[in-house]
Design a protein around this motif. Structure first.
Motif, mmCIF file in Angstrom:
data_model
loop_
_atom_site.group_PDB
_atom_site.id
_atom_site.type_symbol
_atom_site.label_atom_id
_atom_site.label_comp_id
_atom_site.label_asym_id
_atom_site.label_seq_id
_atom_site.Cartn_x
_atom_site.Cartn_y
_atom_site.Cartn_z
ATOM 1 N N ARG A 93 48.741 84.763 59.767
ATOM 2 C CA ARG A 93 49.572 83.853 60.527
ATOM 3 C C ARG A 93 51.028 83.933 60.097
ATOM 4 O O ARG A 93 51.934 84.082 60.922
ATOM 5 C CB ARG A 93 49.056 82.414 60.330
ATOM 6 N N PHE A 169 41.424 86.352 64.461
ATOM 7 C CA PHE A 169 42.878 86.292 64.561
ATOM 8 C C PHE A 169 43.379 87.073 65.775
ATOM 9 O O PHE A 169 44.185 86.585 66.565
ATOM 10 C CB PHE A 169 43.503 86.843 63.283
ATOM 11 N N LEU A 199 47.205 79.266 67.132
ATOM 12 C CA LEU A 199 46.569 79.404 65.823
ATOM 13 C C LEU A 199 46.203 78.029 65.279
ATOM 14 O O LEU A 199 45.168 77.863 64.627
ATOM 15 C CB LEU A 199 47.511 80.141 64.860
#
Lengths: 213, 213
Positions: A93, A169, A199
């Motif tokens: 992230r 992800f 996210l």
DNA sequence: CGCCAAGTGTCAGTGGCTGTCATTAGTCTC
DNA sequence: GAGACTAATGACAGCCACTGACACTTGGCG
């Protein structure tokens, strides 16, 4: 490949031709459409033979994805540089958000950033390009999985967790891409914000039921 | 399209030609390689003109993915039929496992199951086919996201959770595919087990840190 | 300057894919 | 069951992406 202490007239010309082909291709693709643009047309605009185009790029797809390639490499490097204390998803992230901040510098050296963003949209809306892009993303995912596995001291071939985490992800990033590609706002900032938001929604999306009633 | 009460000689012949082209294509692709097989060769083997091949299939890619298309439709239907009490991820998990049980019946009517499994491997190992497959999977994901959203009474365009959940699921399935494709065991049962195992690993993969030390 | 090698243009060819049009072959009607 | 209708096919021409081979130009270097 790129010898540092050797600009050399030859290398210089090569880079110039490559950049010209790349930029011209993206310009033609985004303005008049991918399928409606022939390689002859691109080469002709740069005053180069068709054969020369193919010496620089394997084909229409590759030239379109060339810039994405830079961005991907940028992202992979960012992941590699993340401090080992961060958890895998946290590291990815931060890497993606961080790399978006400096994307302009890296991309801008080759093509105008605005042209790059238009190319992104073209990819999202052109089936064959989207396919190629997804396959490339899959490969990048594999690479990141190996990095993550090494960070955590795991064997990527026996422990499924690194690949699964990366796949999760990547899935979220894909959702972001799709939304950004179909949205009205073309800005890079918008993409950044969407990324963060999606996210953040990961946890909420995985906790079983969502129905209020 | 397919009128139920009308086999008709014409329709019958059409189906026969289509099936023959499909089966021959897969056979040639898997035995001598995808790139090394020309459309002329496929058409010639079935004693049909090249032009006719293209009337049945848009191209080499489409004919290769035709069976996957059946499987995908099968899965989507399974999701649709899942009881509404199940949570999204639970429903998708059950749907995929359930549809693998009956896959043989659906696929076997057109091509031998063993040929289908070889085709799956071919797709995983052929760049252009993998790309096309990933794009198609992406589309299926979008479809499933809409189904999930409806199940939960949400708007797929404002709430990111359905798409994110589906993307997570698709990511895990992709990891399974990759592993199965590079493994030694080609059986369908192996795929089933890998699927279950990876989905079970989802929770563990998302809980932050994995390091024991 | 003169040699070597890299880079380029030209040409011919393959293969995927499409449009067109005449021909064949089910199907439907009387 | 003959003839009209129409869907399916084959044959042909053509476009375009891409490749191999070879001759030619040009930058790099002694």
């Amino acid at each position: 490949m790129d010898t540092v202490i050797r600009p050399g007239l030859r290398e210089l010309k090569k880079r110039r031709t490559r950049d010209a082909l790349l930029r011209t291709a993206l310009e033609l693709f985004t303005s008049q459409g991918y399928e409606r643009t022939t390689v002859d047309e691109i080469a002709g605009t740069v005053d180069v033979s068709q054969r020369t185009f193919f010496r620089y790029f394997a084909g229409k797809e590759e030239v379109t994805l060339a810039v994405q390639e830079m961005v991907a490499a940028h992202f992979v490097e960012a992941v590699r540089r993340r401090p080992p204390e961060e958890a895998p998803l946290e590291a990815m992230r931060n890497a993606v958000l961080e790399s978006w901040d400096t994307i302009g510098d890296a991309v801008g050296r080759v093509v105008p950033v605005e042209l790059y963003l238009r190319a992104c949209r073209l990819i999202q809306s052109t089936p064959s390009l989207l396919a190629a892009h997804l396959r490339r993303s899959d490969e990048v995912g594999e690479e990141v999985a190996r990095i993550v596995a090494e960070r955590e001291g795991l064997d990527v071939d026996t422990d499924p967790r690194p690949r699964v985490a990366v796949a999760v992800f990547a899935g979220v990033m894909r959702v972001t891409e799709r939304l950004w590609g179909s949205g009205r706002d073309i800005g890079a900032d918008t993409f950044r914000e969407l990324t963060a938001a999606h996210l953040d929604a990961l946890g909420a999306a995985l906790t079983g039921r969502w129905r209020t009633g």
